[in-house]
Design an enzyme around this catalytic site. Sequence first.
Site, short mmCIF file in Angstrom:
data_model
loop_
_atom_site.label_atom_id
_atom_site.label_comp_id
_atom_site.label_asym_id
_atom_site.label_seq_id
_atom_site.Cartn_x
_atom_site.Cartn_y
_atom_site.Cartn_z
N LYS A 190 0.88 -1.18 0.00
CA LYS A 190 0.00 0.00 0.00
C LYS A 190 0.91 1.22 0.00
O LYS A 190 1.33 1.70 1.07
CB LYS A 190 -0.90 -0.03 1.24
CG LYS A 190 -2.25 0.66 1.06
CD LYS A 190 -2.17 2.12 0.65
CE LYS A 190 -1.88 3.04 1.81
NZ LYS A 190 -1.71 4.46 1.36
N CYS A 299 13.52 10.17 7.13
CA CYS A 299 13.27 9.80 8.53
C CYS A 299 14.50 10.08 9.39
O CYS A 299 14.38 10.48 10.54
CB CYS A 299 12.87 8.34 8.61
SG CYS A 299 13.98 7.24 7.73
P1 NAI Z 1 1.81 8.57 7.61
O1 NAI Z 1 2.67 7.84 8.56
O2 NAI Z 1 0.40 8.76 8.01
O3 NAI Z 1 1.83 7.82 6.18
C1 NAI Z 1 2.71 6.79 5.81
C2 NAI Z 1 1.92 5.67 5.13
O4 NAI Z 1 0.97 5.12 6.05
C3 NAI Z 1 1.11 6.09 3.90
O5 NAI Z 1 1.14 5.05 2.94
C4 NAI Z 1 -0.28 6.23 4.48
O6 NAI Z 1 -1.29 6.08 3.49
C5 NAI Z 1 -0.33 5.11 5.48
N1 NAI Z 1 -1.31 5.26 6.56
C6 NAI Z 1 -1.78 6.41 7.11
N2 NAI Z 1 -2.66 6.14 8.10
C7 NAI Z 1 -2.75 4.79 8.19
C8 NAI Z 1 -3.48 3.88 9.03
N3 NAI Z 1 -4.32 4.32 9.98
N4 NAI Z 1 -3.31 2.56 8.87
C9 NAI Z 1 -2.46 2.10 7.93
N5 NAI Z 1 -1.75 2.90 7.10
C10 NAI Z 1 -1.89 4.23 7.22
O7 NAI Z 1 2.51 9.96 7.30
P2 NAI Z 1 1.99 11.23 6.43
O8 NAI Z 1 0.62 11.61 6.86
O9 NAI Z 1 2.23 10.96 5.01
O10 NAI Z 1 3.03 12.35 6.90
C11 NAI Z 1 2.87 13.02 8.15
C12 NAI Z 1 4.20 13.16 8.87
O11 NAI Z 1 4.70 11.85 9.15
C13 NAI Z 1 5.31 13.83 8.08
O12 NAI Z 1 5.27 15.20 8.18
C14 NAI Z 1 6.52 13.24 8.73
O13 NAI Z 1 6.84 13.95 9.89
C15 NAI Z 1 6.10 11.84 9.11
N6 NAI Z 1 6.57 10.84 8.13
C16 NAI Z 1 7.69 10.14 8.45
C17 NAI Z 1 8.21 9.24 7.54
C18 NAI Z 1 9.44 8.48 7.87
O14 NAI Z 1 10.07 7.93 6.98
N7 NAI Z 1 9.83 8.40 9.13
C19 NAI Z 1 7.61 9.03 6.21
C20 NAI Z 1 6.41 9.79 6.00
C21 NAI Z 1 5.94 10.67 6.94
#
Ligand code: NAI
Length: 496
Positions: A190, A299
């Site tokens: 996903k 990250c």
């Molecule tokens: P997110 O963690 O919500 O999204 C990452 C993935 O998880 C996406 O594919 C999303 O569709 C999926 N996802 C979201 N909610 C979910 C749920 N309840 N159950 C299963 N899958 C779910 O992050 P988002 O909203 O894209 O970004 C928000 C913040 O998160 C960013 O500003 C950043 O600080 C952080 N982030 C950190 C990452 C890392 O590599 N550590 C990568 C992306 C975001």
Amino acid sequence: MNTPSPARDLPFLSNPDKDNFIDGRWRAPESGKRIDTFNPSNGQLLATLARGDKADVEAAVAAARRAFTGPWSRFSPAQRQQLIIRFADLFAQHFDELTLLESLDMGAPLHTRLRPSKNGAIQTILYFAGQARNIQGDTIPNSLPGDVTTMTFKAPVGVVGGIIPWNGPLLGQMHILGPVLATGCTAVLKPAEDASLSVLRTAELLMEAGLPPGVVNVVTGLGAEAGAALAAHPDVNRIAFTGSTATGREIIKASAGNMKRLQLELGGKSPDIVFADADLDQAVPGVAMGVYSNSGQICFAGTRVFVQRSIQDEFVERFAAYGKTLKVGDPLAQDTRLGPLISSRQLDRVLSFVEVAEKEGARLASGGARLGGDLSCGFYIEPTVFSGVTNSMTIAQEEIFGPVASIIAFDTLDEALTLANATPYGLASGVWTSNVNTALKMVHGIQAGTVWVNCYGLVDPSVGFGGYKESGYGWKGGQTQIDGYLYQKAAYLNVS
Ligand code: NAI
Ligand code: MG
């Protein structure tokens, strides 16, 4: 080199309406609903994606289960290895196309991707090709009465759900595909709603490499719908997730139903520590790119920059000057070092951190503004650095995911260690010093999954990567990752 042209170089986008990829073919979402996905460099519509939900996840997991118990289970380790190598070759042949697609979709500068032979995605998948023939149990001498032979076996856990963020899906997916294919598991991926295209195109290449239908499936859509359905599905055995710590917590809760195995690589607020004896010619660009690479959307970005007080003024000045040399602009242009942020939502989020930092008393040393002019339609922000930051300020505590560095002064090694560890995160860290004793003390003292000394951001798939504390658990890379995709079974054979 020709300037890349999406129309000429990306036949994949000649049909910009993309469906789910289930059981080896494109399948429209059951609901018929679609979502738009944008090019962050100009804000324009790039493609539409299937808005997958529970019904599509159901179909994809069923296909993955059939493949797991069916044709894929009859592949020998050597056959799995050959398949991964064929896939890596195809991936390398299509490297320009894939990196162009990804740059259009999420904004990473095209010319920082290096040659295929040096690309992290290809190196990662090739590492796992080797691991396919390195899976073994043990025969273990026991101390039981009688004549009992004891041994252990390894077996693939089954169907893996891979939830991928938008900040680098081309590489990110390899850390799921690699162990899945090496161990004989199957997968439902996903990808993130903001950047799914390179994952969808990769699924086609996997089929071309000879993967049986259903071994790798892709369901696109929103996290709260497709992602949540995958995380909760009772027939998924393991979830590999990279993303925010908040969503990681949701995944942990959703996994409870059937006790899914989890690999969580979550947020970070990594310290990068510069001692007065560091070589600043090396440290200034090294620390700056530790924050600014991928426009800060990494990250392990080293966003808390601790600088020994005696060199603070010089460091801030040189750091700000270095930031000004980095060309921000069109990800397809040769000289671009920083592309746009992924979305207007992310841009607003980063700008709001800049505002809060100024309110809390941090000094803006450089940057801080959205870029206008020709770039005003995209989601661009200047490389930004704040000095005079204290560890308790919001910008020193929260993951910003944008090109924003916070410079914090320290006096002694012990103080640097205390400050570096004063965070709920523990993903990575950096140390810059010419004193090996200082380096070793920091290596032992920092509570983080990686410590880089006089470098930042190097990751080798044989070594791996993972987090302490709220940065998650499970290791990406190395034998440890492979073990996470395997059940272990003991056999006791009474032959007396
Ligand atoms: P997110 O963690 O919500 O999204 C990452 C993935 O998880 C996406 O594919 C999303 O569709 C999926 N996802 C979201 N909610 C979910 C749920 N309840 N159950 C299963 N899958 C779910 O992050 P988002 O909203 O894209 O970004 C928000 C913040 O998160 C960013 O500003 C950043 O600080 C952080 N982030 C950190 C990452 C890392 O590599 N550590 C990568 C992306 C975001
Ligand atoms: Mg996009």
